[in-house]
Design a protein around this motif. Structure first.
Motif, PDB file in Angstrom:
ATOM      1  N   GLN A  27      -9.698 -11.182  -1.498  1.00  0.00           N
ATOM      2  CA  GLN A  27      -8.502 -10.859  -2.276  1.00  0.00           C
ATOM      3  C   GLN A  27      -8.437 -11.706  -3.547  1.00  0.00           C
ATOM      4  OE1 GLN A  27      -5.498 -11.307   0.956  1.00  0.00           O
ATOM      5  NE2 GLN A  27      -4.691  -9.369   0.195  1.00  0.00           N
ATOM      6  N   GLN A  42       2.197 -11.280  -1.305  1.00  0.00           N
ATOM      7  CA  GLN A  42       0.948 -11.429  -0.573  1.00  0.00           C
ATOM      8  C   GLN A  42       0.931 -12.700   0.266  1.00  0.00           C
ATOM      9  OE1 GLN A  42      -1.298 -10.619  -4.444  1.00  0.00           O
ATOM     10  NE2 GLN A  42      -2.743  -9.848  -2.931  1.00  0.00           N
ATOM     11  N   TYR A 218     -12.372   5.067  -7.986  1.00  0.00           N
ATOM     12  CA  TYR A 218     -11.097   4.667  -7.396  1.00  0.00           C
ATOM     13  C   TYR A 218     -10.602   3.313  -7.898  1.00  0.00           C
ATOM     14  CZ  TYR A 218     -11.474   8.528  -4.077  1.00  0.00           C
ATOM     15  OH  TYR A 218     -11.558   9.778  -3.503  1.00  0.00           O
ATOM     16  N   ARG A 222     -10.056  -1.072  -4.553  1.00  0.00           N
ATOM     17  CA  ARG A 222      -9.114  -0.051  -4.077  1.00  0.00           C
ATOM     18  C   ARG A 222      -9.785   0.987  -3.191  1.00  0.00           C
ATOM     19  NH1 ARG A 222      -4.304  -0.165  -5.775  1.00  0.00           N
ATOM     20  NH2 ARG A 222      -3.971   2.008  -5.227  1.00  0.00           N
ATOM     21  N   GLU A 224     -10.950   0.761   0.048  1.00  0.00           N
ATOM     22  CA  GLU A 224     -10.445   0.812   1.418  1.00  0.00           C
ATOM     23  C   GLU A 224      -9.052   1.436   1.472  1.00  0.00           C
ATOM     24  OE1 GLU A 224     -12.109   0.250   4.023  1.00  0.00           O
ATOM     25  OE2 GLU A 224     -13.894  -0.648   3.128  1.00  0.00           O
ATOM     26  N   ILE A 225      -8.231   1.139   0.489  1.00  0.00           N
ATOM     27  CA  ILE A 225      -6.877   1.703   0.460  1.00  0.00           C
ATOM     28  C   ILE A 225      -6.938   3.221   0.401  1.00  0.00           C
ATOM     29  CG2 ILE A 225      -4.764   1.871  -0.918  1.00  0.00           C
ATOM     30  CD1 ILE A 225      -5.229  -1.006  -1.786  1.00  0.00           C
ATOM     31  N   ASN A 226      -7.836   3.736  -0.436  1.00  0.00           N
ATOM     32  CA  ASN A 226      -7.942   5.178  -0.580  1.00  0.00           C
ATOM     33  C   ASN A 226      -8.595   5.826   0.629  1.00  0.00           C
ATOM     34  OD1 ASN A 226      -7.066   6.277  -3.412  1.00  0.00           O
ATOM     35  ND2 ASN A 226      -7.971   4.264  -3.791  1.00  0.00           N
ATOM     36  N   GLN A 228      -8.212   4.788   3.683  1.00  0.00           N
ATOM     37  CA  GLN A 228      -7.126   4.846   4.663  1.00  0.00           C
ATOM     38  C   GLN A 228      -6.166   5.989   4.349  1.00  0.00           C
ATOM     39  OE1 GLN A 228      -5.295   0.971   4.874  1.00  0.00           O
ATOM     40  NE2 GLN A 228      -7.233  -0.045   5.330  1.00  0.00           N
ATOM     41  N   ARG A 229      -5.941   6.231   3.050  1.00  0.00           N
ATOM     42  CA  ARG A 229      -5.079   7.360   2.675  1.00  0.00           C
ATOM     43  C   ARG A 229      -5.719   8.686   3.067  1.00  0.00           C
ATOM     44  NH1 ARG A 229      -5.899  10.610  -1.291  1.00  0.00           N
ATOM     45  NH2 ARG A 229      -7.292   9.178  -2.377  1.00  0.00           N
ATOM     46  N   ARG A 240       2.034   9.589   1.176  1.00  0.00           N
ATOM     47  CA  ARG A 240       1.107   8.474   1.368  1.00  0.00           C
ATOM     48  C   ARG A 240      -0.290   8.936   1.744  1.00  0.00           C
ATOM     49  NH1 ARG A 240       4.483   5.092   5.642  1.00  0.00           N
ATOM     50  NH2 ARG A 240       4.866   7.244   6.303  1.00  0.00           N
ATOM     51  N   HIS A 241      -0.419  10.179   2.226  1.00  0.00           N
ATOM     52  CA  HIS A 241      -1.736  10.678   2.631  1.00  0.00           C
ATOM     53  C   HIS A 241      -2.082  11.996   1.939  1.00  0.00           C
ATOM     54  CE1 HIS A 241      -2.466   7.688   5.813  1.00  0.00           C
ATOM     55  NE2 HIS A 241      -1.167   7.752   6.038  1.00  0.00           N
TER      56      HIS A 241
END
Length: 349
Positions: A27, A42, A218, A222, A224-226, A228-229, A240-241
């Motif tokens: 991070q 955070q 992406y 970012r 992993e965030i996408n 997961q979406r 959110r998805h």
């Protein structure tokens, strides 16, 4: 771990974040690369409110509002440096958030009270008579002129680019449960919109299989965030998805080796966004061109439908992200569409 560069993601393990609620090495690395810094949110509240000693002069939590404003300014700078279609799309989202009364476009409600339809306990919507007719026509491999999927009969007609209407030979609606974008994908490639979860899993696997390539699409940090979406199999879902255009169309084009054309209009019929052509970012060995053309349209700002175009129709511009980030294996693929691109430019003048 400072010397590890991007490999910090493989070595970090995120233990500090998981066990202590403090930013971990990866991070911190991402914040340094992006130049955004870290945010109070955070940090676990335990550390933000910890008082040692008598309690006099205890720490005061920072102002998240100031940090949010700085983060928003950073995002705006990133948007300005992005593909022009992204700039238009973000502008539309912000305008709709600030001025919801300026647009009366809403996702159409599904009519569950249709007379003459048999009842059953199947969770999937029964096809209407028109959809049965269309499926029969498709299975026979023949489409009759003026059938029920003629665009002139579509309730979405006014939400599509006017100059393209003469080239649209058919359209297909899908269930608007938040999975509509992925339903369009499997409806086109597999003939069954009920397999939307297969589309999500396929796209997520493609992104994870070529991380370095898709981080350019992406954004750094970012991915992993996408993923997961995109990964979702729990039925109807909120924003959110949802599918994100334009980014999600790149792994779709690449995995299925298809030219993906997205059509849509802004608040006024002369605002052609996010009309773009997305080509595969890479090619498998021996493949020299896209095999199919998949056309999807955004309607009502939150719904996707499938579109059929006549052969050799005009095509909107090739996405700038493809030009900047494609693999050498697909060099020159955009040149095969130059004539159709010129048709589009002449069409919308």
């Amino acid at each position: 771990m400072r010397e590890l560069s991007y490999q910090v993601h493989e070595r970090c393990g995120c233990a500090m974040r998981v066990t202590h609620g403090l930013p971990c090495a990866c991070q911190i690395h991402d914040s340094l690369v992006a130049g955004t810094g870290l945010y109070i949110r955070q940090i676990h509240p335990f550390w933000r409110t910890l008082v040692i000693g008598s309690g006099d002069g205890g720490t005061v939590p920072g102002n998240d509002l100031t940090e949010d404003a700085a983060h928003f300014r950073y995002l705006m700078e990133e948007v300005f440096d992005s593909d022009p279609a992204v700039l238009r799309n973000v502008s539309r989202i912000i305008e709709e958030e600030l001025h919801p009364d300026h647009s009366n476009l809403r996702e159409p409600a599904v009519n569950h009270r249709v007379r003459g339809r048999p009842r059953n306990n199947d969770t999937r919507r029964d096809r209407s008579y028109f959809e049965h007719v269309n499926r029969q026509h498709t299975e026979r491999g023949a489409r009759q002129t003026g059938d029920v999927n003629d665009i002139s009969q579509s309730r979405y007609r006014h939400m599509l680019p006017g100059p393209m209407l003469p080239y649209i030979t058919g359209w297909k609606d899908v269930i608007g449960d938040g999975n509509c974008g992925f339903r369009c994908v499997v409806e086109f490639f597999f003939g069954d919109q009920g397999r939307w979860y297969d589309a999500r899993e396929t796209i997520a696997n493609e992104v994870l299989g070529y991380r370095a390539l898709y981080e350019r699409i992406y954004g750094l940090g970012r991915l992993e965030i996408n993923v997961q979406r995109i990964r979702w199999d729990g039925g109807a879902v909120d924003s959110r998805h949802w599918m994100v255009a334009i980014q999600d169309l790149f792994p779709i084009a690449t995995w299925f080796n298809a030219a993906v054309i997205i059509l849509g209009v802004g608040q006024t019929p002369t605002c052609y966004y996010p009309c773009l052509t997305i080509l595969p970012l890479r090619a498998r060995r021996g493949v020299t061109a896209p095999e199919r053309e998949f056309v999807i349209a955004t309607v009502g700002a939150s719904h996707f439908i499938c579109i059929e175009l006549a052969p050799d129709s005009p095509l909107p511009p090739v996405a700038g992200w493809w030009t900047e980030h494609h693999d050498p294996s697909v060099d020159g693929w955009d040149r095969r569409y130059e004539a159709r691109r010129n048709m589009w430019d002449a069409l919308i003048r």
